[in-house]
Design an enzyme around this catalytic site. Structure first.
Site, mmCIF file in Angstrom:
data_model
loop_
_atom_site.group_PDB
_atom_site.id
_atom_site.type_symbol
_atom_site.label_atom_id
_atom_site.label_comp_id
_atom_site.label_asym_id
_atom_site.label_seq_id
_atom_site.Cartn_x
_atom_site.Cartn_y
_atom_site.Cartn_z
ATOM 1 N N GLU A 149 -10.651 5.244 5.244
ATOM 2 C CA GLU A 149 -11.443 4.667 4.146
ATOM 3 C C GLU A 149 -10.878 3.340 3.653
ATOM 4 O O GLU A 149 -11.620 2.401 3.340
ATOM 5 C CB GLU A 149 -11.507 5.668 2.982
ATOM 6 C CG GLU A 149 -12.323 5.214 1.810
ATOM 7 C CD GLU A 149 -13.785 4.978 2.161
ATOM 8 O OE1 GLU A 149 -14.492 5.949 2.432
ATOM 9 O OE2 GLU A 149 -14.224 3.810 2.174
ATOM 10 N N VAL A 176 -11.716 -0.682 4.899
ATOM 11 C CA VAL A 176 -12.811 -1.573 4.469
ATOM 12 C C VAL A 176 -12.995 -1.452 2.957
ATOM 13 O O VAL A 176 -13.118 -0.340 2.430
ATOM 14 C CB VAL A 176 -14.152 -1.219 5.159
ATOM 15 C CG1 VAL A 176 -15.254 -2.183 4.722
ATOM 16 C CG2 VAL A 176 -14.011 -1.230 6.672
ATOM 17 N N LYS A 225 -13.578 -5.795 9.456
ATOM 18 C CA LYS A 225 -14.213 -4.822 8.559
ATOM 19 C C LYS A 225 -15.707 -4.693 8.875
ATOM 20 O O LYS A 225 -16.274 -3.603 8.814
ATOM 21 C CB LYS A 225 -14.000 -5.253 7.105
ATOM 22 C CG LYS A 225 -12.533 -5.114 6.687
ATOM 23 C CD LYS A 225 -12.248 -5.849 5.409
ATOM 24 C CE LYS A 225 -10.817 -5.638 4.953
ATOM 25 N NZ LYS A 225 -10.397 -6.561 3.909
ATOM 26 N N ASP A 238 -10.114 -10.939 9.310
ATOM 27 C CA ASP A 238 -9.982 -9.665 8.584
ATOM 28 C C ASP A 238 -11.369 -9.158 8.162
ATOM 29 O O ASP A 238 -11.694 -7.981 8.357
ATOM 30 C CB ASP A 238 -9.070 -9.867 7.359
ATOM 31 C CG ASP A 238 -8.928 -8.600 6.547
ATOM 32 O OD1 ASP A 238 -8.097 -7.739 6.914
ATOM 33 O OD2 ASP A 238 -9.664 -8.449 5.552
ATOM 34 N N GLU A 274 -2.909 -10.440 4.146
ATOM 35 C CA GLU A 274 -2.294 -9.798 5.300
ATOM 36 C C GLU A 274 -0.931 -10.423 5.566
ATOM 37 O O GLU A 274 -0.634 -11.523 5.083
ATOM 38 C CB GLU A 274 -3.182 -9.994 6.534
ATOM 39 C CG GLU A 274 -4.534 -9.321 6.436
ATOM 40 C CD GLU A 274 -4.414 -7.826 6.174
ATOM 41 O OE1 GLU A 274 -3.805 -7.111 6.966
ATOM 42 O OE2 GLU A 274 -4.946 -7.376 5.134
ATOM 43 N N VAL A 331 0.835 -1.207 0.000
ATOM 44 C CA VAL A 331 0.000 0.000 0.000
ATOM 45 C C VAL A 331 0.872 1.261 0.000
ATOM 46 O O VAL A 331 0.607 2.216 -0.749
ATOM 47 C CB VAL A 331 -0.969 0.002 1.209
ATOM 48 C CG1 VAL A 331 -1.891 1.206 1.144
ATOM 49 C CG2 VAL A 331 -1.796 -1.279 1.249
ATOM 50 N N GLY A 384 -5.121 -4.682 -2.968
ATOM 51 C CA GLY A 384 -4.155 -4.420 -4.041
ATOM 52 C C GLY A 384 -3.585 -3.018 -3.941
ATOM 53 O O GLY A 384 -4.161 -2.140 -3.304
HETATM 54 P P1 NAP Z 1 3.266 -4.778 3.638
HETATM 55 O O1 NAP Z 1 3.373 -4.946 2.178
HETATM 56 O O2 NAP Z 1 3.687 -5.895 4.521
HETATM 57 O O3 NAP Z 1 4.089 -3.460 4.033
HETATM 58 C C1 NAP Z 1 4.334 -3.074 5.367
HETATM 59 C C2 NAP Z 1 5.349 -1.949 5.353
HETATM 60 O O4 NAP Z 1 5.502 -1.422 6.663
HETATM 61 C C3 NAP Z 1 6.733 -2.376 4.882
HETATM 62 O O5 NAP Z 1 7.339 -1.343 4.146
HETATM 63 C C4 NAP Z 1 7.509 -2.567 6.206
HETATM 64 O O6 NAP Z 1 8.888 -2.268 6.097
HETATM 65 C C5 NAP Z 1 6.849 -1.523 7.084
HETATM 66 N N1 NAP Z 1 6.830 -1.914 8.485
HETATM 67 C C6 NAP Z 1 6.105 -2.924 9.042
HETATM 68 N N2 NAP Z 1 6.328 -2.972 10.367
HETATM 69 C C7 NAP Z 1 7.242 -2.010 10.630
HETATM 70 C C8 NAP Z 1 7.887 -1.564 11.812
HETATM 71 N N3 NAP Z 1 7.652 -2.135 12.987
HETATM 72 N N4 NAP Z 1 8.750 -0.523 11.724
HETATM 73 C C9 NAP Z 1 8.994 0.048 10.543
HETATM 74 N N5 NAP Z 1 8.399 -0.299 9.371
HETATM 75 C C10 NAP Z 1 7.535 -1.334 9.430
HETATM 76 O O7 NAP Z 1 1.772 -4.430 4.057
HETATM 77 P P2 NAP Z 1 0.606 -3.833 3.130
HETATM 78 O O8 NAP Z 1 -0.023 -4.941 2.381
HETATM 79 O O9 NAP Z 1 1.095 -2.641 2.422
HETATM 80 O O10 NAP Z 1 -0.465 -3.426 4.246
HETATM 81 C C11 NAP Z 1 -0.255 -2.308 5.064
HETATM 82 C C12 NAP Z 1 -1.526 -2.008 5.856
HETATM 83 O O11 NAP Z 1 -2.597 -1.750 4.949
HETATM 84 C C13 NAP Z 1 -2.017 -3.165 6.747
HETATM 85 O O12 NAP Z 1 -2.621 -2.604 7.891
HETATM 86 C C14 NAP Z 1 -3.080 -3.844 5.873
HETATM 87 O O13 NAP Z 1 -4.040 -4.519 6.649
HETATM 88 C C15 NAP Z 1 -3.685 -2.634 5.204
HETATM 89 N N6 NAP Z 1 -4.345 -2.901 3.915
HETATM 90 C C16 NAP Z 1 -3.695 -3.620 2.960
HETATM 91 C C17 NAP Z 1 -4.307 -3.824 1.744
HETATM 92 C C18 NAP Z 1 -3.645 -4.608 0.646
HETATM 93 O O14 NAP Z 1 -4.268 -4.827 -0.400
HETATM 94 N N7 NAP Z 1 -2.394 -5.024 0.813
HETATM 95 C C19 NAP Z 1 -5.579 -3.297 1.503
HETATM 96 C C20 NAP Z 1 -6.215 -2.558 2.509
HETATM 97 C C21 NAP Z 1 -5.579 -2.366 3.704
HETATM 98 P P3 NAP Z 1 9.890 -3.137 5.170
HETATM 99 O O15 NAP Z 1 9.452 -2.818 3.771
HETATM 100 O O16 NAP Z 1 11.230 -2.611 5.481
HETATM 101 O O17 NAP Z 1 9.649 -4.560 5.542
HETATM 102 N N1 HSE Z 2 -6.048 -8.825 3.188
HETATM 103 C C1 HSE Z 2 -7.089 -7.927 2.860
HETATM 104 C C2 HSE Z 2 -8.021 -8.588 1.868
HETATM 105 C C3 HSE Z 2 -6.541 -6.661 2.273
HETATM 106 O O1 HSE Z 2 -7.606 -9.584 1.257
HETATM 107 O O2 HSE Z 2 -9.150 -8.146 1.713
HETATM 108 C C4 HSE Z 2 -7.590 -5.608 2.032
HETATM 109 O O3 HSE Z 2 -8.121 -5.158 3.240
#
Ligand code: NAP
Ligand code: HSE
Length: 430
Positions: free
Chosen positions: A130, A133, A206, A202, A191, A15, A303
């Site tokens: 936003e 969810v 939501k 998850d 996640e 993200v 995504g």
């Molecule tokens: P991700 O790809 O695992 O990225 C997490 C990022 O945060 C990485 O850059 C990581 O650093 C950094 N990080 C994690 N813990 C840290 C710490 N303790 N100190 C410093 N940096 C830290 O996760 P993501 O998929 O982007 O998701 C991020 C958030 O958005 C989560 O809360 C997730 O539930 C939410 N979300 C995700 C999506 C989705 O589609 N992926 C959709 C909606 C919401 P490094 O890069 O150095 O490891």
């Molecule tokens: N892991 C979550 C999903 C990311 O698959 O819906 C979006 O919130």
């Protein structure tokens, strides 16, 4: 007069990279909407040596959260790192330093939205979420703003992209659960710990966020019935298909006379229902209101760029509020007293598949048990398993209460003629 909106990013993963890209690639449109440029000041990451596949000045990255939450130049903190207690502390510290906060973190919000929102309000800050969810779907804004005049009584839909992706691949391409999950992880939908996707947590988080806003009622995870998709077998998927359904992980929040039920569970969805055609990582949420009747929001539920769209739209909202001088005025404190339905007030149809002794009287015993619980059969089939002395019985019930269905299940488990209860699912969408 400010010259720019200064932003600190906590996280640069799926993200975070999307947010950084969008702020740069859409800068012209964003400038037009906000009237000021957006300047990313610092980005917190864990591993400074990681290959980021994104071009940016080296001095933007930091491993010290102080560079963001304690940075006097930063106006808005965007939290896209995930995590719980440590992340909550960073958000609280940022708010107390009067920085507006945007987060995509449903884990945190499902538990702590009350506390976070009241600190935001105390310090005159915006706290928007936003992206927590429905990924890129503007569902929270629709509930809070677009439908603010209405009285919402039901929200039902697919709110987890990973599980919908897995079920779609298992159904349409006959790909194994494990392979489909690995693909969802590689695409950045899952996640950090995908157990929360697979076991329904998850989606449950939501539904807590949606219900709290939609019903203006502070509900918590313990109030939900939660079941994930890990026990769904290819046979279940084939049976669903045979009877005219597809299996989807469905979140349902429903309010009748002030009393609510909220659940997340795999359900048989009639192929005629629009939710049956929501595939891959897409999400869709039906909202039912007394005025609107029904409306459906559909779009990518996970995504990089879809989620970044929601996050950066929150940033635009914060920036507009900053310019108007009205930040910190949008926290909605739930005003309805929590009243939960009991299992006798929750109605559904059910699918049930079981292995029974193939002998005279088995069927009669089953019929008697269901009749005693006042559950009638809508569809019924029985298939002898050759040479095993067993038959597979499949039942779809008419509407019954959750209590009656659970009671039938528990009695079936004690019956000698029942070898195994293979599966049971709620049936929705007819
Ligand atoms: P991700 O790809 O695992 O990225 C997490 C990022 O945060 C990485 O850059 C990581 O650093 C950094 N990080 C994690 N813990 C840290 C710490 N303790 N100190 C410093 N940096 C830290 O996760 P993501 O998929 O982007 O998701 C991020 C958030 O958005 C989560 O809360 C997730 O539930 C939410 N979300 C995700 C999506 C989705 O589609 N992926 C959709 C909606 C919401 P490094 O890069 O150095 O490891
Ligand atoms: N892991 C979550 C999903 C990311 O698959 O819906 C979006 O919130």
């Amino acid at each position: 007069m400010k010259e720019a909106i200064h932003v600190g990013l906590l996280g640069l993963g799926t993200v975070g990279c999307g947010v950084y890209r969008m702020i740069h690639e859409h800068q012209e449109e964003l400038f037009h909407r906000i009237g000021l440029p957006i300047q990313v000041e610092k980005i917190l990451i864990r591993d400074i040596h990681k290959d980021r596949k994104i071009i940016m000045p080296d001095d933007l990255l930091t491993t010290d959260p102080e560079d963001i939450v304690n940075n006097p130049n930063i106006d808005v903190v965007i939290e896209v790192m995930g995590g719980m207690e440590e992340t909550k502390e960073l958000i609280l510290r940022a708010l107390r330093r009067r920085k507006h906060v945007i987060t995509a973190n449903k884990d945190l919000l499902a538990l702590y939205s009350g506390e976070l929102l009241s600190v935001a309000s105390e310090y005159g800050c915006d706290l928007f979420y936003e992206a927590s969810v429905g990924g890129g779907i503007p569902v929270l804004r629709s509930v809070v703003d677009g439908l603010s005049s209405d009285r919402i009584f039901k929200m039902m839909g697919i709110v987890n992209g990973t599980t919908n992706f897995i079920l779609t691949k298992m159904t349409k391409e006959k790909i194994s659960f494990e392979q489909a999950l690995a693909d969802a992880q590689a695409l950045g939908f899952a996640e950090a710990d995908p157990t929360s996707d697979i076991e329904g947590l998850d989606a449950a988080r939501k539904m807590v966020i949606l219900s709290t806003l939609g019903f203006s009622m502070k509900v918590s995870l313990e109030d939900l019935f939660i079941k994930g998709i890990s026990t769904i077998t290819p046979e279940d998927i084939d049976y669903a298909d045979h009877f005219g359904y597809v299996i989807k992980l469905i979140g349902i929040a429903r309010r009748d006379h002030g009393r609510v039920e909220i659940s997340v569970e795999p359900a048989f969805i009639s192929k005629d229902h629009p939710l049956a055609s929501v595939n891959n990582e897409f999400n869709a949420i039906y909202i039912y209101g007394e005025g609107i009747g029904e409306t459906m929001l559909y779009g990518p539920g996970a995504g990089q760029l879809p989620t970044a769209t929601a996050v950066v739209s929150d940033l635009v909202a914060v920036a507009k509020n900053m310019r108007l001088g009205v930040t910190g005025k949008s926290a909605l404190i739930p005003y309805n007293k929590k009243q939960l339905k009991n299992d006798e007030e929750i109605f559904a149809k059910y699918f049930l598949r079981l292995l029974v002794k193939d002998e005279a009287g088995s069927f009669a015993k089953l019929s008697t048990l269901f009749a005693e619980k006042n559950i009638s059969f809508e569809k019924l089939s029985q298939q002898p398993l050759k040479g095993k002395g067993m038959a597979e019985v499949v039942i779809i019930t008419h509407q019954t209460t959750r209590k009656a269905f659970q009671s039938v299940l528990s009695q079936l488990r004690d019956m000698q003629m029942v070898y195994e209860i293979k599966s049971g699912y709620r049936v929705e969408g007819e």
